[in-house]
Write a protein that holds these residues in place. Structure first.
Motif, PDB file in Angstrom:
ATOM      1  N   GLU A 133      78.320 -54.681 -92.039  1.00 33.47           N
ATOM      2  CA  GLU A 133      77.466 -53.641 -91.479  1.00 33.47           C
ATOM      3  C   GLU A 133      76.461 -53.076 -92.482  1.00 33.47           C
ATOM      4  OE1 GLU A 133      77.127 -52.904 -88.483  1.00 33.47           O
ATOM      5  OE2 GLU A 133      78.881 -53.812 -87.564  1.00 33.47           O
ATOM      6  N   SER A 134      76.871 -52.864 -93.731  1.00 31.77           N
ATOM      7  CA  SER A 134      75.968 -52.193 -94.668  1.00 31.77           C
ATOM      8  C   SER A 134      76.030 -52.732 -96.083  1.00 31.77           C
ATOM      9  CB  SER A 134      76.285 -50.689 -94.696  1.00 31.77           C
ATOM     10  OG  SER A 134      77.559 -50.461 -95.285  1.00 31.77           O
ATOM     11  N   GLY A 135      76.692 -53.869 -96.289  1.00 34.90           N
ATOM     12  CA  GLY A 135      76.814 -54.365 -97.654  1.00 34.90           C
ATOM     13  C   GLY A 135      77.572 -53.396 -98.537  1.00 34.90           C
ATOM     14  N   GLN A 136      78.686 -52.836 -98.003  1.00 38.59           N
ATOM     15  CA  GLN A 136      79.509 -51.843 -98.711  1.00 38.59           C
ATOM     16  C   GLN A 136      78.656 -50.659 -99.147  1.00 38.59           C
ATOM     17  OE1 GLN A 136      82.177 -52.650 -97.890  1.00 38.59           O
ATOM     18  NE2 GLN A 136      83.023 -54.566 -98.640  1.00 38.59           N
ATOM     19  N   ALA A 137      77.995 -50.047 -98.136  1.00 40.04           N
ATOM     20  CA  ALA A 137      77.150 -48.872 -98.396  1.00 40.04           C
ATOM     21  C   ALA A 137      76.087 -49.202 -99.441  1.00 40.04           C
ATOM     22  CB  ALA A 137      77.980 -47.669 -98.821  1.00 40.04           C
ATOM     23  N   ARG A 138      75.388 -50.339 -99.202  1.00 37.00           N
ATOM     24  CA  ARG A 138      74.322 -50.814-100.100  1.00 37.00           C
ATOM     25  C   ARG A 138      74.810 -50.940-101.541  1.00 37.00           C
ATOM     26  NH1 ARG A 138      70.118 -46.721 -98.127  1.00 37.00           N
ATOM     27  NH2 ARG A 138      69.242 -47.618 -96.238  1.00 37.00           N
ATOM     28  N   GLY A 139      75.949 -51.632-101.675  1.00 42.16           N
ATOM     29  CA  GLY A 139      76.462 -51.872-103.024  1.00 42.16           C
ATOM     30  C   GLY A 139      77.126 -50.658-103.631  1.00 42.16           C
ATOM     31  N   GLY A 140      77.532 -49.702-102.815  1.00 37.87           N
ATOM     32  CA  GLY A 140      78.226 -48.528-103.337  1.00 37.87           C
ATOM     33  C   GLY A 140      77.316 -47.420-103.805  1.00 37.87           C
ATOM     34  N   ARG A 141      76.134 -47.306-103.196  1.00 35.89           N
ATOM     35  CA  ARG A 141      75.213 -46.233-103.573  1.00 35.89           C
ATOM     36  C   ARG A 141      75.618 -44.965-102.826  1.00 35.89           C
ATOM     37  NH1 ARG A 141      70.190 -46.438-102.244  1.00 35.89           N
ATOM     38  NH2 ARG A 141      69.457 -45.254-104.049  1.00 35.89           N
ATOM     39  N   VAL A 142      76.704 -44.369-103.336  1.00 33.82           N
ATOM     40  CA  VAL A 142      77.259 -43.156-102.722  1.00 33.82           C
ATOM     41  C   VAL A 142      77.513 -42.117-103.805  1.00 33.82           C
ATOM     42  CG1 VAL A 142      78.350 -44.395-100.804  1.00 33.82           C
ATOM     43  CG2 VAL A 142      79.626 -44.047-102.925  1.00 33.82           C
ATOM     44  N   SER A 143      77.598 -40.859-103.376  1.00 35.64           N
ATOM     45  CA  SER A 143      77.920 -39.777-104.293  1.00 35.64           C
ATOM     46  C   SER A 143      79.423 -39.741-104.538  1.00 35.64           C
ATOM     47  CB  SER A 143      77.458 -38.442-103.703  1.00 35.64           C
ATOM     48  OG  SER A 143      78.115 -38.195-102.471  1.00 35.64           O
ATOM     49  N   ALA A 144      79.849 -38.808-105.387  1.00 35.75           N
ATOM     50  CA  ALA A 144      81.272 -38.727-105.729  1.00 35.75           C
ATOM     51  C   ALA A 144      82.141 -38.432-104.517  1.00 35.75           C
ATOM     52  CB  ALA A 144      81.480 -37.658-106.804  1.00 35.75           C
ATOM     53  N   ASP A 145      81.591 -37.709-103.541  1.00 38.23           N
ATOM     54  CA  ASP A 145      82.386 -37.385-102.345  1.00 38.23           C
ATOM     55  C   ASP A 145      82.269 -38.455-101.268  1.00 38.23           C
ATOM     56  OD1 ASP A 145      79.856 -37.004-101.329  1.00 38.23           O
ATOM     57  OD2 ASP A 145      80.276 -35.056-100.427  1.00 38.23           O
ATOM     58  N   GLY A 146      81.527 -39.547-101.546  1.00 42.00           N
ATOM     59  CA  GLY A 146      81.447 -40.656-100.626  1.00 42.00           C
ATOM     60  C   GLY A 146      80.245 -40.672 -99.710  1.00 42.00           C
ATOM     61  N   THR A 147      79.320 -39.725 -99.865  1.00 43.98           N
ATOM     62  CA  THR A 147      78.139 -39.671 -98.999  1.00 43.98           C
ATOM     63  C   THR A 147      77.051 -40.595 -99.541  1.00 43.98           C
ATOM     64  OG1 THR A 147      78.647 -37.390 -98.412  1.00 43.98           O
ATOM     65  CG2 THR A 147      76.417 -38.159 -97.956  1.00 43.98           C
ATOM     66  N   THR A 148      76.420 -41.362 -98.671  1.00 42.58           N
ATOM     67  CA  THR A 148      75.381 -42.287 -99.109  1.00 42.58           C
ATOM     68  C   THR A 148      74.221 -41.515 -99.739  1.00 42.58           C
ATOM     69  OG1 THR A 148      74.367 -42.255 -96.902  1.00 42.58           O
ATOM     70  CG2 THR A 148      75.963 -43.987 -97.358  1.00 42.58           C
ATOM     71  N   LEU A 149      73.637 -42.072-100.792  1.00 44.17           N
ATOM     72  CA  LEU A 149      72.557 -41.393-101.503  1.00 44.17           C
ATOM     73  C   LEU A 149      71.294 -41.302-100.660  1.00 44.17           C
ATOM     74  CD1 LEU A 149      73.060 -42.899-105.084  1.00 44.17           C
ATOM     75  CD2 LEU A 149      73.993 -40.784-104.101  1.00 44.17           C
ATOM     76  N   SER A 150      71.148 -42.176 -99.700  1.00 47.09           N
ATOM     77  CA  SER A 150      70.052 -42.097 -98.732  1.00 47.09           C
ATOM     78  C   SER A 150      70.584 -42.614 -97.406  1.00 47.09           C
ATOM     79  CB  SER A 150      68.843 -42.920 -99.194  1.00 47.09           C
ATOM     80  OG  SER A 150      69.209 -44.279 -99.366  1.00 47.09           O
ATOM     81  N   PRO A 151      70.022 -42.153 -96.288  1.00 49.89           N
ATOM     82  CA  PRO A 151      70.552 -42.569 -94.982  1.00 49.89           C
ATOM     83  C   PRO A 151      70.477 -44.074 -94.783  1.00 49.89           C
ATOM     84  CG  PRO A 151      69.077 -40.689 -94.761  1.00 49.89           C
ATOM     85  CD  PRO A 151      68.918 -41.188 -96.164  1.00 49.89           C
ATOM     86  N   ILE A 152      71.481 -44.614 -94.118  1.00 52.36           N
ATOM     87  CA  ILE A 152      71.491 -46.026 -93.735  1.00 52.36           C
ATOM     88  C   ILE A 152      71.334 -46.059 -92.223  1.00 52.36           C
ATOM     89  CG2 ILE A 152      72.782 -48.184 -93.738  1.00 52.36           C
ATOM     90  CD1 ILE A 152      74.293 -47.192 -96.185  1.00 52.36           C
ATOM     91  N   LEU A 153      70.174 -46.507 -91.762  1.00 52.74           N
ATOM     92  CA  LEU A 153      69.867 -46.481 -90.339  1.00 52.74           C
ATOM     93  C   LEU A 153      69.566 -47.883 -89.824  1.00 52.74           C
ATOM     94  CD1 LEU A 153      67.507 -43.357 -90.217  1.00 52.74           C
ATOM     95  CD2 LEU A 153      69.901 -43.469 -89.505  1.00 52.74           C
ATOM     96  N   GLY A 154      70.094 -48.208 -88.678  1.00 45.91           N
ATOM     97  CA  GLY A 154      69.780 -49.464 -88.021  1.00 45.91           C
ATOM     98  C   GLY A 154      68.452 -49.371 -87.299  1.00 45.91           C
ATOM     99  N   PRO A 155      67.994 -50.459 -86.704  1.00 48.89           N
ATOM    100  CA  PRO A 155      66.718 -50.451 -85.983  1.00 48.89           C
ATOM    101  C   PRO A 155      66.768 -49.531 -84.767  1.00 48.89           C
ATOM    102  CG  PRO A 155      67.541 -52.691 -86.328  1.00 48.89           C
ATOM    103  CD  PRO A 155      68.636 -51.774 -86.680  1.00 48.89           C
ATOM    104  N   VAL A 156      65.599 -49.154 -84.304  1.00 47.13           N
ATOM    105  CA  VAL A 156      65.496 -48.333 -83.093  1.00 47.13           C
ATOM    106  C   VAL A 156      65.982 -49.161 -81.912  1.00 47.13           C
ATOM    107  CG1 VAL A 156      63.922 -47.115 -81.560  1.00 47.13           C
ATOM    108  CG2 VAL A 156      63.573 -47.023 -84.040  1.00 47.13           C
ATOM    109  N   LEU A 157      66.941 -48.638 -81.181  1.00 52.15           N
ATOM    110  CA  LEU A 157      67.505 -49.367 -80.041  1.00 52.15           C
ATOM    111  C   LEU A 157      66.687 -49.062 -78.786  1.00 52.15           C
ATOM    112  CD1 LEU A 157      71.297 -48.863 -80.834  1.00 52.15           C
ATOM    113  CD2 LEU A 157      69.850 -50.832 -81.351  1.00 52.15           C
TER     114      LEU A 157
END
Length: 579
Positions: A133-157
């Motif tokens: 789904e996300s390549g493990q949150a874009r290779g683990g680009r997350v903060s210490a609490d687990g929140t992604t450093l920038s939103p990961i959004l799929g295409p407009v449905l």
């Protein structure tokens, strides 16, 4: 995944594509005999995907996903302490999972082992889906609490190359108030996150952009409807419910087996990010060079048409089935009543109709349990989304009553369209018994002032089945016609040792058994009645007999023994004197 991130994927070469397709096909054959694929890895007409028929939905709205497959070689062990000087091979790099992301998967597995042990959720499955789904949150680009450093959004449905899902969250999760988009490292669409979201890091929020929250939500989503991940059928149903595609299933299975062979932890932000996506059709790095236009011939003067051509009208987008729904109708749902702890025997059915009353198929209907109740749908969820069949009918999963009694509501609404909801009232009644019987045959007997040797035990049943956890009351009544508590005769003792003749708050055990406390007798003799009643009307009266103590025969008092040494009589003196 962000649209920019999605839009710049590099397609693999033809050789790699062919190898990957063959790997998928081989895995399908070895892991799931019921899945077939052709030599390009595409689903064939023989396929019958075990789509989530219970929900008619998917976690991601069937959004695009990464199609990269794991290396053909097994993962290498975790790097040693001196690995900073050793080149990292492709295999070891792919086997590495960013530390925070890996921790989130393992914590989700531990929580599910407690809350849904029958699911047998392996963390490697969550990792496989997170990779796809996300390549493990874009290779683990997350903060210490687990929140992604920038939103990961799929295409407009918006229905252009993808599903058409109108906005359901007013842009709260995906920033789009017109259409929905998949959100976060596990790519939940807002309408699914609304009910499936979990707080995995105990911060009081359910955030689809947090890997702890998203991983736990994904685990619960996969485990609903009692699917067992240790079985082929359960695993397949769960994965296909996440994204209804056989190719998706095969790709996830590839990563699941790869991670099962071994993984290791790597620093956050250092993971590899996939490069291929399921909707890639051209190589964006290869520009299309237009051919040089030839010099046009000088056209001859056109003749004036007798009738000018009409200007073609702009084709309109055909409405989706959801767009045609005018109202909802109850599809013949019977009375909804169940005893606490039991399953409701009636299912809720709702029909979607046009303004003319015509049934509409392939419309998602959401069923939501509303009110102060612990009743759930099968699988433990309070919300379920079901697609209407060709008759326009959506049947909700079976309801399971909890322990709270009373009435609650199940509300049916259309996903992606505002129409008047249909409410169904459901009632949970208290656990009940209709029959009570003693487990022993000996008549309870006691002497006045003593205690009964055996405790009274009864068994409760309801329609012949064990009636467990049924509330009961035991009372030593005055008479068969007077159910009030007696003021003399046998009694129980309270915690302080005082006599009591009514016991409340009793319950049968898991086997329907109820053993009463020990009984005592005062100095009143005779026959007494113990009456036991339960919720549901079951009643049993037990006769107690108190007898008088056996009379005691007093022993005769011993007599003083005679003194044989003394004379038996004192001789009288002679009163005759000598003359």
């Amino acid at each position: 995944m962000s649209s920019a991130h999605f839009g710049n994927r590099l397609r693999k070469g033809a050789v790699n594509t062919t190898v990957a397709a063959l790997a998928v096909a081989a895995l399908a054959a070895s892991q799931a005999p019921d899945v077939t694929a052709d030599t390009t890895g595409r689903q064939t007409t023989a396929d019958a995907p075990a789509a989530d028929q219970a929900t008619g939905d998917s976690a991601t709205g069937n959004s695009p996903y990464y199609t990269d497959l794991p290396p053909l070689n097994s993962p290498l062990p975790a790097p040693s302490a001196s690995a900073d000087t050793t080149p990292v091979t492709t295999g070891s790099a792919e086997a590495g999972i960013p530390a925070t992301v890996l921790d989130a998967y393992k914590k989700a597995e531990a929580e599910l082992a407690q809350s849904k042990p029958g699911c047998n959720m392996p963390w490697q499955l969550l990792a496989a889906i997170g990779k796809v789904e996300s390549g493990q949150a874009r290779g683990g680009r997350v903060s210490a609490d687990g929140t992604t450093l920038s939103p990961i959004l799929g295409p407009v449905l918006n229905g252009v190359g993808f599903a058409n899902i109108s906005d359901t969250d007013n842009g709260a999760y995906d920033g789009d108030a017109t259409y929905d988009r998949a959100v976060g490292p596990m790519q939940f669409i807002p309408s699914t996150w609304e009910w499936a979201g979990r707080d995995g890091n105990d911060d009081g929020k359910k955030d689809p952009n947090n890997i702890y929250d998203a991983a736990l939500a994904a685990g619960h989503y996969l485990c609903r409807f009692s699917w067992d991940m240790s079985t082929t059928s359960g695993l397949r149903s769960a994965i296909l419910s996440y994204n209804n595609s056989t190719d998706y299933y095969n790709t996830v299975m590839s990563w699941l087996e790869y991670y099962r062979k071994g993984t290791h932890e790597i620093p956050d932000g250092t993971g590899t990010v996939p490069s291929d996506r399921s909707d890639d059709t051209t190589d964006p790095t290869t520009p299309v060079t237009p051919s040089s236009p030839s010099t046009p011939n000088t056209p001859s003067s056109p003749s004036t048409p007798s009738t000018p051509p009409s200007t073609p009208s702009t084709p309109s987008t055909p409405p989706t089935p959801t767009d045609t729904v005018h109202h909802l109708e109850d599809a013949g749902t019977a009375k909804l009543t169940a005893m606490a702890g039991d399953a409701f025997t009636t299912k809720i059915s709702t029909r979607t109709e046009t303004a003319a009353g015509k049934a509409v198929a392939k419309v998602r209907v959401r069923f939501t349990i509303v009110g102060d109740t612990d009743a759930t749908f099968a699988g433990g969820e309070s919300v379920a989304t079901v697609a209407t069949n060709r008759k326009g009918v959506a049947a909700a999963p079976a309801l399971q009553a909890g322990e709270k009694t009373g009435t609650f509501t199940v509300r049916a609404t259309v996903v992606g369209r505002t129409v008047t909801a249909v409410d169904y009232k459901a009632t949970v009644t208290a656990r009940a018994a209709d029959t009570l019987a003693r487990t022993g045959t000996a008549a309870p007997t006691c002497v006045a002032g003593g205690e009964f040797a055996d405790q009274v035990e009864v068994k409760a049943t309801y329609k012949g089945a064990v009636a467990d956890q049924v509330a009961a009351t035991a009372t030593l009544v005055k008479s068969a016609d007077d159910p009030t508590a007696a003021d003399k005769g046998p009694f129980f003792k309270d915690a302080t040792g005082n006599p009591v003749r009514t016991l409340t708050g009793l319950k049968t055990d898991a086997n329907g058994l109820l053993k009463l406390p020990k009984l005592y007798a005062d100095d009143t003799t005779g026959t007494f009645l113990l009456r036991i009643t339960t919720t549901g009307g079951a009643t049993l009266t037990v006769e107690l007999t108190v007898t008088a103590p056996e009379p005691t025969t007093p022993s005769p008092e011993p007599t003083e023994p005679s003194d044989t040494s003394s004379p038996s009589a004192t001789p009288s003196e002679s009163s005759t004197s000598a003359s």
